[in-house]
Design a protein around this motif. Structure first.
Motif, PDB file in Angstrom:
ATOM      1  N   VAL A  11       0.837  -1.190   0.000  1.00 16.81           N
ATOM      2  CA  VAL A  11       0.000   0.000   0.000  1.00 16.81           C
ATOM      3  C   VAL A  11       0.881   1.252   0.000  1.00 16.81           C
ATOM      4  O   VAL A  11       1.809   1.373   0.780  1.00 16.81           O
ATOM      5  CB  VAL A  11      -0.932   0.005   1.233  1.00 16.81           C
ATOM      6  N   GLY A  12       0.604   2.152  -0.913  1.00 17.38           N
ATOM      7  CA  GLY A  12       1.307   3.426  -0.964  1.00 17.38           C
ATOM      8  C   GLY A  12       2.630   3.407  -1.704  1.00 17.38           C
ATOM      9  O   GLY A  12       3.311   4.425  -1.779  1.00 17.38           O
ATOM     10  N   LEU A  13       3.030   2.250  -2.261  1.00 19.22           N
ATOM     11  CA  LEU A  13       4.296   2.184  -2.992  1.00 19.22           C
ATOM     12  C   LEU A  13       4.093   2.791  -4.380  1.00 19.22           C
ATOM     13  O   LEU A  13       3.344   2.273  -5.191  1.00 19.22           O
ATOM     14  CB  LEU A  13       4.781   0.742  -3.122  1.00 19.22           C
ATOM     15  N   THR A  14       4.761   3.895  -4.628  1.00 18.13           N
ATOM     16  CA  THR A  14       4.663   4.587  -5.911  1.00 18.13           C
ATOM     17  C   THR A  14       5.946   4.373  -6.707  1.00 18.13           C
ATOM     18  O   THR A  14       6.953   3.897  -6.179  1.00 18.13           O
ATOM     19  CB  THR A  14       4.468   6.098  -5.699  1.00 18.13           C
ATOM     20  N   GLN A  15       5.909   4.723  -7.985  1.00 16.14           N
ATOM     21  CA  GLN A  15       7.114   4.633  -8.817  1.00 16.14           C
ATOM     22  C   GLN A  15       8.240   5.459  -8.201  1.00 16.14           C
ATOM     23  O   GLN A  15       9.393   5.054  -8.204  1.00 16.14           O
ATOM     24  CB  GLN A  15       6.823   5.117 -10.237  1.00 16.14           C
ATOM     25  N   LYS A  16       7.903   6.619  -7.679  1.00 14.33           N
ATOM     26  CA  LYS A  16       8.909   7.493  -7.065  1.00 14.33           C
ATOM     27  C   LYS A  16       9.546   6.814  -5.847  1.00 14.33           C
ATOM     28  O   LYS A  16      10.766   6.836  -5.677  1.00 14.33           O
ATOM     29  CB  LYS A  16       8.266   8.825  -6.666  1.00 14.33           C
ATOM     30  N   LEU A  17       8.737   6.199  -5.005  1.00 12.76           N
ATOM     31  CA  LEU A  17       9.276   5.507  -3.829  1.00 12.76           C
ATOM     32  C   LEU A  17      10.038   4.247  -4.208  1.00 12.76           C
ATOM     33  O   LEU A  17      10.986   3.861  -3.524  1.00 12.76           O
ATOM     34  CB  LEU A  17       8.145   5.169  -2.856  1.00 12.76           C
ATOM     35  N   LEU A  18       9.628   3.587  -5.286  1.00 12.38           N
ATOM     36  CA  LEU A  18      10.290   2.366  -5.725  1.00 12.38           C
ATOM     37  C   LEU A  18      11.754   2.611  -6.076  1.00 12.38           C
ATOM     38  O   LEU A  18      12.585   1.725  -5.938  1.00 12.38           O
ATOM     39  CB  LEU A  18       9.536   1.757  -6.915  1.00 12.38           C
ATOM     40  N   ARG A  19      12.085   3.816  -6.480  1.00 11.58           N
ATOM     41  CA  ARG A  19      13.484   4.154  -6.781  1.00 11.58           C
ATOM     42  C   ARG A  19      14.389   4.001  -5.561  1.00 11.58           C
ATOM     43  O   ARG A  19      15.587   3.805  -5.691  1.00 11.58           O
ATOM     44  CB  ARG A  19      13.587   5.575  -7.319  1.00 11.58           C
ATOM     45  N   HIS A  20      13.805   4.082  -4.372  1.00 13.80           N
ATOM     46  CA  HIS A  20      14.575   3.934  -3.138  1.00 13.80           C
ATOM     47  C   HIS A  20      14.728   2.463  -2.736  1.00 13.80           C
ATOM     48  O   HIS A  20      15.348   2.165  -1.710  1.00 13.80           O
ATOM     49  CB  HIS A  20      13.917   4.715  -2.005  1.00 13.80           C
ATOM     50  N   ALA A  21      14.174   1.580  -3.517  1.00 12.48           N
ATOM     51  CA  ALA A  21      14.284   0.134  -3.269  1.00 12.48           C
ATOM     52  C   ALA A  21      14.804  -0.533  -4.539  1.00 12.48           C
ATOM     53  O   ALA A  21      14.093  -1.270  -5.210  1.00 12.48           O
ATOM     54  CB  ALA A  21      12.927  -0.427  -2.872  1.00 12.48           C
ATOM     55  N   PRO A  22      16.072  -0.277  -4.906  1.00 14.39           N
ATOM     56  CA  PRO A  22      16.584  -0.761  -6.190  1.00 14.39           C
ATOM     57  C   PRO A  22      16.575  -2.281  -6.321  1.00 14.39           C
ATOM     58  O   PRO A  22      16.367  -2.795  -7.412  1.00 14.39           O
ATOM     59  CB  PRO A  22      17.999  -0.193  -6.249  1.00 14.39           C
ATOM     60  N   ASN A  23      16.775  -3.006  -5.243  1.00 15.66           N
ATOM     61  CA  ASN A  23      16.749  -4.476  -5.329  1.00 15.66           C
ATOM     62  C   ASN A  23      15.352  -4.978  -5.667  1.00 15.66           C
ATOM     63  O   ASN A  23      15.189  -5.898  -6.473  1.00 15.66           O
ATOM     64  CB  ASN A  23      17.237  -5.112  -4.029  1.00 15.66           C
ATOM     65  N   LEU A  24      14.368  -4.364  -5.079  1.00 13.41           N
ATOM     66  CA  LEU A  24      12.983  -4.725  -5.386  1.00 13.41           C
ATOM     67  C   LEU A  24      12.644  -4.334  -6.823  1.00 13.41           C
ATOM     68  O   LEU A  24      12.065  -5.119  -7.574  1.00 13.41           O
ATOM     69  CB  LEU A  24      12.027  -4.042  -4.409  1.00 13.41           C
ATOM     70  N   ALA A  25      13.036  -3.148  -7.219  1.00  9.77           N
ATOM     71  CA  ALA A  25      12.746  -2.656  -8.570  1.00  9.77           C
ATOM     72  C   ALA A  25      13.405  -3.515  -9.641  1.00  9.77           C
ATOM     73  O   ALA A  25      12.889  -3.658 -10.744  1.00  9.77           O
ATOM     74  CB  ALA A  25      13.197  -1.206  -8.708  1.00  9.77           C
ATOM     75  N   ALA A  26      14.554  -4.126  -9.324  1.00 10.98           N
ATOM     76  CA  ALA A  26      15.296  -4.924 -10.298  1.00 10.98           C
ATOM     77  C   ALA A  26      14.769  -6.356 -10.424  1.00 10.98           C
ATOM     78  O   ALA A  26      15.241  -7.113 -11.267  1.00 10.98           O
ATOM     79  CB  ALA A  26      16.776  -4.956  -9.913  1.00 10.98           C
ATOM     80  N   MET A  27      13.792  -6.726  -9.629  1.00 13.98           N
ATOM     81  CA  MET A  27      13.307  -8.110  -9.623  1.00 13.98           C
ATOM     82  C   MET A  27      12.547  -8.505 -10.875  1.00 13.98           C
ATOM     83  O   MET A  27      12.314  -9.667 -11.109  1.00 13.98           O
ATOM     84  CB  MET A  27      12.444  -8.376  -8.394  1.00 13.98           C
ATOM     85  N   GLY A  28      12.121  -7.574 -11.662  1.00 12.10           N
ATOM     86  CA  GLY A  28      11.367  -7.934 -12.861  1.00 12.10           C
ATOM     87  C   GLY A  28      10.540  -6.771 -13.329  1.00 12.10           C
ATOM     88  O   GLY A  28      10.777  -5.624 -12.966  1.00 12.10           O
ATOM     89  N   ASN A  29       9.555  -7.083 -14.141  1.00 15.95           N
ATOM     90  CA  ASN A  29       8.677  -6.042 -14.657  1.00 15.95           C
ATOM     91  C   ASN A  29       7.764  -5.543 -13.539  1.00 15.95           C
ATOM     92  O   ASN A  29       7.295  -6.314 -12.725  1.00 15.95           O
ATOM     93  CB  ASN A  29       7.825  -6.587 -15.800  1.00 15.95           C
ATOM     94  N   HIS A  30       7.534  -4.279 -13.541  1.00 17.63           N
ATOM     95  CA  HIS A  30       6.601  -3.718 -12.583  1.00 17.63           C
ATOM     96  C   HIS A  30       5.844  -2.589 -13.262  1.00 17.63           C
ATOM     97  O   HIS A  30       6.323  -1.974 -14.211  1.00 17.63           O
ATOM     98  CB  HIS A  30       7.308  -3.208 -11.324  1.00 17.63           C
ATOM     99  N   ARG A  31       4.652  -2.398 -12.795  1.00 13.15           N
ATOM    100  CA  ARG A  31       3.854  -1.313 -13.345  1.00 13.15           C
ATOM    101  C   ARG A  31       2.887  -0.838 -12.274  1.00 13.15           C
ATOM    102  O   ARG A  31       2.464  -1.613 -11.415  1.00 13.15           O
ATOM    103  CB  ARG A  31       3.123  -1.748 -14.598  1.00 13.15           C
ATOM    104  N   PRO A  32       2.546   0.424 -12.333  1.00 11.72           N
ATOM    105  CA  PRO A  32       1.594   0.938 -11.336  1.00 11.72           C
ATOM    106  C   PRO A  32       0.219   0.325 -11.558  1.00 11.72           C
ATOM    107  O   PRO A  32      -0.119  -0.115 -12.653  1.00 11.72           O
ATOM    108  CB  PRO A  32       1.594   2.440 -11.585  1.00 11.72           C
ATOM    109  N   TRP A  33      -0.552   0.327 -10.513  1.00 15.23           N
ATOM    110  CA  TRP A  33      -1.886  -0.237 -10.548  1.00 15.23           C
ATOM    111  C   TRP A  33      -2.866   0.844 -10.131  1.00 15.23           C
ATOM    112  O   TRP A  33      -2.631   1.588  -9.173  1.00 15.23           O
ATOM    113  CB  TRP A  33      -1.943  -1.416  -9.584  1.00 15.23           C
ATOM    114  N   THR A  34      -3.954   0.959 -10.841  1.00 12.79           N
ATOM    115  CA  THR A  34      -4.989   1.910 -10.489  1.00 12.79           C
ATOM    116  C   THR A  34      -6.011   1.206  -9.608  1.00 12.79           C
ATOM    117  O   THR A  34      -6.608   0.206 -10.019  1.00 12.79           O
ATOM    118  CB  THR A  34      -5.672   2.466 -11.754  1.00 12.79           C
ATOM    119  N   SER A  35      -6.168   1.709  -8.414  1.00 14.19           N
ATOM    120  CA  SER A  35      -7.065   1.051  -7.467  1.00 14.19           C
ATOM    121  C   SER A  35      -8.521   1.275  -7.836  1.00 14.19           C
ATOM    122  O   SER A  35      -8.864   2.250  -8.495  1.00 14.19           O
ATOM    123  CB  SER A  35      -6.794   1.559  -6.051  1.00 14.19           C
ATOM    124  N   PRO A  36      -9.386   0.381  -7.374  1.00 14.36           N
ATOM    125  CA  PRO A  36     -10.818   0.558  -7.611  1.00 14.36           C
ATOM    126  C   PRO A  36     -11.371   1.604  -6.648  1.00 14.36           C
ATOM    127  O   PRO A  36     -10.685   2.063  -5.740  1.00 14.36           O
ATOM    128  CB  PRO A  36     -11.389  -0.820  -7.289  1.00 14.36           C
TER     129      PRO A  36
END
Length: 129
Positions: free
Chosen positions: A10-35
């Motif tokens: 919850v609350g993980l944005t593309q901007k915040l993901l930059r601070h978790a490079p190991n997580l970001a490098a794990m594969g493809n990722h894309r933002p999700w639009t919540s309902p």
């Protein structure tokens, strides 16, 4: 075999993901639009089924039981979600998601607090394999 890992953060944005490079490098990722409403149970049911809330039936974190006029929050039963879930087609470890009770996932753990008649709440976990 294709491997898939879905992290519900919850609350993980593309901007915040930059601070978790190991997580970001794990594969493809894309933002999700919540309902709408963007609450826990509705969002997780949408992620699990790919359906809109009007189609999977989870439109909030609580359910009104008309026979007793009680609202019950944080129900865990898989049967509350209408529609197929993606993990029925895969060997799955479903960790700390809602709707884990009576799930078809092979492995799992889920928070399951116990509510006392005095209003107390005691944290617990259900798990299986």
């Amino acid at each position: 075999m294709t491997k898939l890992c879905i992290l519900n953060v919850v609350g993980l944005t593309q901007k915040l993901l930059r601070h978790a490079p190991n997580l970001a490098a794990m594969g493809n990722h894309r933002p999700w639009t919540s309902p709408v409403p963007a609450v826990t149970c509705t969002s997780q049911a949408t992620m699990l089924t790919g359906l809109a809330p009007r189609d999977h039936g989870v439109v909030g974190n609580g359910w009104l039981y008309r026979d007793t006029q009680e609202i019950r929050f944080w129900q865990q039963a898989r049967t509350l979600v209408e529609g197929d879930v993606f993990y029925d087609r895969y060997e799955t470890a479903k960790m700390f998601w809602w709707f884990n009770q009576s799930t078809t996932a092979e492995y799992g753990a889920t928070p399951k607090p116990h509510y006392g008649c005095d209003g107390s709440k005691v944290f617990d976990i259900l798990d299986w394999s």
